[in-house]
Scaffold this motif. Structure first.
Motif, PDB file in Angstrom:
ATOM      1  N   ALA A  92       4.928  25.434  25.052  1.00  0.00           N
ATOM      2  CA  ALA A  92       5.161  25.329  23.477  1.00  0.00           C
ATOM      3  C   ALA A  92       6.765  25.249  23.225  1.00  0.00           C
ATOM      4  CB  ALA A  92       4.982  26.749  22.872  1.00  0.00           C
TER       5      ALA A  92
ATOM      6  N   VAL B 105       9.959  25.821  20.652  1.00  0.00           N
ATOM      7  CA  VAL B 105      10.339  26.688  19.423  1.00  0.00           C
ATOM      8  C   VAL B 105      11.853  25.796  19.154  1.00  0.00           C
ATOM      9  CG1 VAL B 105       9.095  28.539  19.869  1.00  0.00           C
ATOM     10  CG2 VAL B 105      11.443  28.466  20.919  1.00  0.00           C
TER      11      VAL B 105
ATOM     12  N   TYR C 221       7.802  26.779  15.599  1.00  0.00           N
ATOM     13  CA  TYR C 221       7.342  25.920  16.707  1.00  0.00           C
ATOM     14  C   TYR C 221       7.731  24.516  16.455  1.00  0.00           C
ATOM     15  CZ  TYR C 221       4.396  29.710  18.904  1.00  0.00           C
ATOM     16  OH  TYR C 221       4.023  30.713  19.712  1.00  0.00           O
TER      17      TYR C 221
END
Length: 1507
Positions: free
Chosen positions: A1105, A1107, A1336
């Motif tokens: 992920a 961010v 995100y």
């Protein structure tokens, strides 16, 4: 009676094996109570009882309530008449079963096999459809068997296996030379440690791309699921409730179970002892004196050698004179003044004055089984000297099974002297001084050799004192209890004499008869018949040594034929062995035998040996009525024996009983189905002058009903005039009942009793069923151990057998599966664990057989080393708690329809308010980090910001404010001119940890580009690590890669081309030699909300992920950390973290520039070659604040744990450290931090200095807890000490718990309703702060993640504030500690990631809790990880030890998870160290592990699929 070592008196009842206090049997309703129990052998009460190890005192028998204990005496000798009718116990003479064909292979120990039972087993298996059970996976090296010679017993044809010698051959398996210091912090540890295994597999690509359908593991798991879908037998007890207050283990009896229906039985009395008509001697020494003086030439004992030839015949005259000599020597000549009598090296020892008989000094008799003559002389010599002999086995090595317990017994009996033979003494292991070694647990012994040259002839006027039999102790016999402890059983002179009298009468012994004894002459029946009763009746004993039986199993029959013996004393094993060799001998006759005493006739399976033996030897003169089974126990001596035919007793009987009924202690004839029956033979009538009753096994010992199985108890009848209820009784540990004609039947022993789910099963019965499953090809007969272990509030059956070396894996597995089905069908009980071990590796009992308690101990300790294991917890464990039903109403009790319950605080906490904090923070006036760097370059150009250390601890590179600024400018120019990049373009920075990474980051900000830091690929492992780099570059949409020249070559190399498509890389610029050009104009972002950088990380669940961090959030993060950690330009901090994401990146690249402090940077990779690098740097630079990860801390504890002294000598001193913060996105690892502080306390590290931080994807720094060790006045703001809360694990899995940075607000919210929770309630941690990430950028592997992660609101209460959801479970709790403002401190406790929680049985489990339990189960487990797959719990353990330990772990893992978490483990995977993947913060990546397992990429040592 008193126990050894001066314990409490043992009371009136001697219980087998020292059970719980038995109490003082009494009854209401006017009946007399049934009295105290004591005495060995049902004769006179014995003297003392030595209990090794101080067992529980045994009190008086008592019964609660008004149950009548003694009913009316029934007809047929106290037997219920209904028992004699057909519908109860059918006792009849069955035709002898056909003897199975003699086999040339090891078909011995078939005492356990009856044809009827074998047919039943085959029929039971035929009912089962072939179940396709998944076979365990095993690495080839674990399959390697040791040599055939090592595993095959000494001979394969007729002789029994050698079970006395210990195998010196190596066990199976090969020791892997994998050092523990494996590459624990690989460059690409962010992704995983599977790189040694995975070929061309991109770990970060894999999380949710599915599992290859054709993988072997997937198909096996499908097989397992199919097997588990079969309907389970209904639970035998109600589920217990798993709740806070108590585990309610509810026992609901089966309403259909059989119950006893007969009358209450009365005591059974033996015939009177014909004492008046026979000239009994007053004591055994008196009998010896009589025969030694009147019949000195009469033969007493003939000893044989290993070829069967008689080597010596001891006459009664010789026995008398040699015993006298030994007695005189022991009493008068054993002292230090008589040098030749002592062993070399026995220096200062006070003289042993043994002249006081009242002391009853105990003496150990250590004689081999091949020397009955010397034993007999020593035994009677001790009796004449009024010493107490304690016969024990010869200790061959220090590690003999049970040897330590025997030592405890000798110590508690006060034994200081051991008698032995010269040959035996020479064979004992010696110390360097020449003395016999001190065996573990044994007292210090003086060894005395009893050979004739060491004993002295007594003067003519000396006679040993011959007295009448008294209640003083005559000898002590030992037995091993079910638990493995050794118990001493004391036999008095009067009991010994009385037992000899009753045996003489029951067996009809007459003077000068010849008796053949195959048994161990040191204990039980071998001692009673072959040493004691034989002397009383002047009989001639032919002693057959065990070593001769191994070579020639027919030897005892040959001696019966040669000596025309009238009596033979054998075990069913001896009868069976002789069957295998009988064809070679044609001219043997057994017609002389009038009595063949079968000493283990009480074993239910002896009947098949008796039948088979009779069938074969009836043609050789053996009469059917000669076979006389008997029942005996160490405590009660002989309880019952079938009388010889001339005594005019009723004919023998057999009973065919239902095993289902027996499991409920009820006698029923199995009429419907012959599958599950037990055929037993009687063991004759009660001994003369004895009283026998059968009492309930558990609880108060009430008398049983006539159709009920209980424990047989005996008492001497000679106590005339005493009512039955006041008599002392002895528990025999035999389970049985009294049938018609007063015949005693035995169905088992308490030692072999296993109570599973309220039903009783006999270990011998289970062994017999296992042996009936065509075992010849796979396991050895007589080498099977069955016992029960306690797991999760119930007993579980374990079966261990020795596997033949030539049996294949598939065959053995098939046999194991069939054994499980047979036992399940016949006994209606599931086997919890079935293990096969290599041949000759189970601990042996001294004279053959398996040492059960030692085997059980090894199983529980994980040192059995099996080569095959099959666990069946799904089948056996029926008492799990009920699965939790989720409640439909809204949330926990802290909210009802949107209103908080009165008195509950909302779980909300805030850091200090940033706007209220006055400080001289010059950097606050700048909105952007690049502006802060420019300002520092002008204001303090030479101020050092960064020092990077190499593995030697020297400075590899450094940067001042101006140097960093200049390098960043050159990078910005290159980006604009060479890379032709525009503002807002994304740039991947692929650098090793160092100044280059920091300079290029600021260069990107100067040029208006968005930097993305990426860990470089590992040159030795491109196949695994390069795809990760490629994926981050692609996912982040980077248009350019900045890197070093070396890495640029690597990205475009041939090796790289094999892993990824190198032509698809974006522009790659190397920054090693940039031209010195001044950048024309630095980029100014239009708004602080613009994107500053992207932070990509692999979460603990394996999801990649990225961010987005805005300029405003970046500055706010730096300001919060500056205030919380009090960072100023004059400070130095040491950082040992990876600089690529999260808080590690912020501390490495951002904080020094913002706060102006100097950062000493220690790349974690360097610790692999120098574990002390970080701590040495902290000490050298006198650092007050330092940051590390759990993996760094683990490396230090493991690598430096034993080197603290060496570090102190190098002047490493950690007393300067005020704060050591561990950076992690997981629950704090309390045991690791405690270990770390304990180890380094000696170097001055304060335990209060350690603290933990918490950050996550949405907010990289939620909590930092610097500790202040100085005075508050000097330090300004002070943080409280870290606190630990102990949480009930059961509460945790039910979402209940008993029991921060400036500018950050934290609240705990219900994960489903999104409502606020109360103080100390477990929920999701939500955070609101200026440095929250803005969202995100992308999530790879889970695009469906909700957008509300960054901007969510409560459904009621404070509905205005925008919160970011962390995805972590935790709770807030107000502590008693106060912060600097005097307010009580709110502490945040992180429990674990919501994504990682396991939903099993309706409850939420945290992997770390299960892993913590598992890692404690065995010393060789280095690491552990758990995950679920299709509702199966999979446990992966790293084995740091020999591969032969791999299968030991399976049962231990299954046990501990069941015990502590009430979960059944579906699959146990044993792998090499370093296989479980971890990320850069040291956090396990369980989802990657799962994908690797399912795709067959782990190369496991062993995979067990639990049934």
């Amino acid at each position: 009676m008193c126990s050894a070592g001066g314990q409490q008196p043992i009371g009136h009842m001697c219980s087998a094996g020292g059970q719980q206090p038995i109490g003082h049997m009494c009854s209401a309703g006017g009946q007399q109570p049934i009295g105290h129990m004591c005495s060995a052998g049902g004769q006179q009460p014995i003297g003392h009882m030595c209990s090794a190890g101080g067992q529980q005192p045994i009190g008086h028998m008592c019964s609660a309530g008004g149950q009548q204990l003694i009913g009316h005496m029934c007809s047929a000798g106290g037997v219920d008449p209904s028992l004699q009718s057909d519908h109860r116990v059918q006792v009849s003479v069955l035709p002898g079963s056909k003897h199975p064909k003699s086999r040339t292979t090891n078909a011995r120990d078939e005492r356990f096999r009856s044809d009827l039972h074998t047919e039943a087993v085959q029929a039971a298996l035929a009912k089962y459809k072939e179940r396709n059970m998944p076979m365990p996976s095993k690495r080839r090296s674990v399959l390697v068997q040791s040599s055939v010679e090592a595993c095959t017993p000494p001979d394969n044809r007729s002789a029994p296996p050698d079970v006395t010698g210990l195998s010196e051959h190596p066990l199976v398996g090969s020791m892997r030379a994998t050092p523990r210091g494996y590459n624990h912090h690989h460059v690409d540890r962010q992704v995983h440690r599977l790189n040694r295994r995975y070929k061309g597999h991109s770990t970060e690509h894999s999380p949710l791309l599915g599992v290859p359908v054709n993988s072997r593991v997937s198909s096996k798991i499908q097989q397992l699921l199919n097997t588990l879908k079969r309907p389970k037998r209904p639970p035998l007890r109600e589920f217990f409730l798993d709740d806070f207050e108590e585990l309610l283990d509810v026992q609901q009896p089966d309403p259909n179970q059989p119950k006893p229906e007969g009358h209450q039985m009365g005591p059974l009395e033996g015939e009177p002892l014909e004492g008046s008509s026979t000239n009994w001697p007053p004591s055994l020494p008196a009998a010896l004196q009589r025969w030694g003086t009147t019949q000195p030439k009469s033969p007493c004992l003939t000893a044989l050698d290993n070829s069967g030839k008689p080597v010596y015949t001891l006459t009664y005259g010789k026995l008398w004179t040699r015993s006298q000599k030994l007695a005189y020597t022991l009493l008068n000549k054993l002292s230090t003044r008589n040098e030749p009598l002592l062993l070399p090296g026995d220096r200062v020892r006070a003289p042993l004055t043994l002249n006081t008989p009242r002391l009853c000094l105990a003496v150990a008799l250590v004689f081999p089984n091949s020397d009955p003559v010397m034993f007999m002389v020593a035994f009677y010599g001790c009796l004449l000297a009024q010493l107490v002999p304690v016969p024990i086995e010869v200790p061959l090595t220090r590690k003999d099974a049970g040897s330590q317990q025997v030592g405890f017994l000798l110590g508690s009996c006060g034994v200081t002297l051991a008698l032995t033979t010269d040959a035996c003494q020479k064979g004992l292991p010696k110390a360097q001084t020449g003395e016999v070694v001190a065996f573990k647990g044994w007292p210090r012994l003086l060894w005395f050799v009893t050979d004739s040259k060491h004993v002295v002839k007594p003067p003519k006027d000396w006679y040993p004192p011959i007295q009448e039999a008294s209640n003083d102790i005559a000898y002590i016999e030992y037995k091993t209890s079910k638990e493995g402890s050794t118990l001493g059983i004391t036999v008095s002179h009067s009991s010994m004499l009385a037992h000899c009298q009753t045996l003489s009468q029951a067996c009809g012994y007459t003077e000068a008869e010849t008796i053949t004894n195959v048994l161990d002459f040191k204990r039980e029946a071998g001692l009673w018949h072959g040493v004691l009763t034989s002397v009383m009746n002047r009989m001639h004993v032919i002693s057959i040594p065990y070593s001769l039986m191994k070579v020639n199993p027919l030897s005892w029959i040959q001696k019966v034929h040669t000596y025309k013996a009238r009596v033979a004393v054998v075990k069913s094993r001896d009868m069976h062995w002789s069957l295998l060799a009988q064809r070679e001998q044609k001219d043997l006759s057994l017609s002389s035998l009038r009595m063949l005493v079968v000493a283990d006739g009480a074993n239910p399976w002896s009947i098949s040996s008796c039948d088979a033996f009779l069938n074969v030897f009836q043609a050789r003169g053996l009469r059917p009525e000669v076979i006389c089974p008997c029942a005996s126990s160490s405590e009660a001596m002989t309880v019952a024996i079938r009388r010889p035919p001339e005594s005019g007793v009723p004919p023998p009987g057999k009973a065919v009983l239902s095993m289902g009924g027996l499991s409920h202690s009820v006698i029923r004839v199995d009429t419907e189905e012959k599958l599950s029956v037990l055929t037993v033979q009687d063991v004759g009538q009660v001994m003369p002058a004895a009283l026998v009753c059968v009492v309930r096994v558990e609880g108060t010992p009430y008398l049983c009903q006539t159709d009920e199985v209980g424990e047989i108890c005996t008492s001497p009848v000679t106590l005339s005039g005493i009512p039955v209820s006041d008599r002392p009784f002895t528990r025999t540990s035999l389970l049985g009942f009294v049938g018609p004609d007063s015949l005693v039947f035995v169905v088992g022993k308490t030692d072999g009793l296993m109570v599973v789910s309220g039903r009783r099963h006999n270990a011998d019965d289970v062994v017999a069923t296992a042996l009936a499953v065509e075992p010849m090809k796979f396991v050895y007969r007589g080498r099977i151990a069955v016992f029960s272990v306690s797991v999760l509030h119930d007993e579980r059956v374990v079966l261990v057998a020795e596997q033949r070396p030539d049996a294949s894996e598939e065959d053995s597995f098939q046999w194991m599966s069939r054994v499980l089905q047979a036992i399940d069908s016949i006994h209606q009980v599931g086997v919890y664990c079935l293990a096969l071990v290599p041949a000759n590796t189970l601990p042996k009992a001294p004279l053959g057989g398996i040492h059960i308690s030692e085997t059980k101990q090894r199983f529980l300790e994980g040192c059995l080393h099996p080569c095959n294991v099959l666990m069946c917890p799904h089948t056996c464990v029926t008492n799990l708690p009920k699965p939790r039903q989720k409640q439909p109403e809204v949330g926990p009790a802290s909210m009802i329809v949107g209103n908080l319950v009165a008195g509950k605080r909302i779980a909300q906490a805030c850091g200090r308010d940033l706007s209220q904090l006055e400080d001289n923070d010059q950097a606050r006036k700048f909105l952007y980090m690049q502006d802060v760097l420019q300002w520092r370059a002008q204001a303090t150009p030479d101020h050092p910001l960064f020092l990077v250390l190499n593995s030697k601890g020297t400075v590899a590179s450094s940067a001042s404010c101006l140097q960093l600024h200049k390098r960043a400018e050159r990078v910005a120019v290159a980006l604009v001119e060479k890379g032709r990049l525009n503002a807002g373009d994304h740039v991947a920075l692929v650098y090793p940890p160092g100044i280059d990474l920091i300079a290029t980051f600021y260069g990107c900000l100067y040029a208006g580009c968005v930097p993305v830091t990426v860990r470089p690929p590992h040159p030795q492992n491109l196949a695994t690590t390069l795809p990760t780099v490629k994926m981050i570059v692609e996912v982040s949409k980077s248009v350019c890669i900045l890197t070093t020249q070396a890495i640029m070559k690597l990205l475009k190399s041939k090796e790289a081309a094999a892993a990824v498509d190198v032509r698809s890389w974006p522009v790659v610029l190397e920054t090693d030699d940039l031209p010195r050009k001044k950048t024309p104009q630095l980029y100014k972002p239009p708004t602080p909300e613009m994107l500053a950088y992207l932070d990509f990380s692999v979460s603990t669940t394996g999801i990649l992920a990225g961010v987005k961090m805005s300029h405003a959030a970046t500055s706010a993060l730096c300001r919060s950390i500056k205030l919380q950690c009090e960072l100023y330009p004059s400070r130095q901090i040491a950082i040992c973290l990876d600089p690529y994401c999260g808080l590690g990146f912020a501390l490495w690249c951002l904080c020094s520039v913002y706060s102006g402090h100097q950062s000493i940077l220690v790349p974690p990779l360097e610790l692999e070659s120098n574990a002390s690098l970080w701590l040495s740097a902290v000490s050298q630079y006198k650092v007050r604040v330092t940051f590390c990860s759990y993996s760094v801390m683990e490396m230090c504890t493991k690598g430096l744990g034993s080197q603290t002294e060496a570090l102190r000598l190098r002047n490493v001193n950690l007393s300067c450290v005020r704060t050591c913060m561990v950076v992690a996105e997981e629950r704090p690892r309390i045991p690791l931090t405690h270990t770390f502080s304990k180890i380094f306390k000696d170097l001055g590290l304060s335990p209060r200095a350690l603290s933990t931080t918490f950050g996550c994807r949405v907010n990289v720094a939620v909590c930092l807890q610097p500790n202040r060790l100085g005075k508050l006045a000097e330090q300004g703001t002070a943080g409280p000490d870290p606190t630990t809360v102990y949480v009930d694990m059961r509460a945790l899995r039910h979402d209940r718990v008993r029991l921060i940075l400036p500018g950050v607000k934290v609240i705990i919210a219900n994960t489903e309703t999104k409502g606020p929770l109360g103080d100390s309630h477990l929920g999701e941690i939500w955070v609101s702060s200026p440095h929250n990430a803005t969202g995100y950028y992308t999530v790879y592997g889970e695009e469906a993640l909700h957008t509300d992660h960054f901007n969510t609101r409560l459904c009621f209460g404070d509905t205005v504030t925008t919160w970011a959801r962390t995805g972590y479970l935790g709770f807030l709790r107000r502590t008693e500690l106060t912060d600097a403002s005097g307010e009580r401190h709110d502490a945040l406790y992180v429990v674990g990631s919501l994504d990682e929680t396991l939903e099993l049985r309706g409850m939420r489990y945290h992997p770390i809790d299960i892993e913590t339990s598992v890692i404690r189960a065995h010393k060789s487990m280095a690491e552990c990880a758990v995950f679920t797959w299709t509702n199966l719990l999979v446990v992966v353990v790293e084995l740091d030890g020999s591969e032969q330990e791999a299968l030991d772990l399976v049962a231990l893992v299954t046990n501990v998870v069941l015990e502590e978490h009430y979960l059944i483990v579906g699959v146990v995977v044993v792998v090499d160290p370093g296989v479980i993947p971890i990320n850069s913060r040291g956090e396990k990546q369980r989802m990657h592990l799962r994908d690797g397992f399912l795709a067959d990429q782990l190369d496991p040592i062993y995979v067990a699929y639990n049934m």
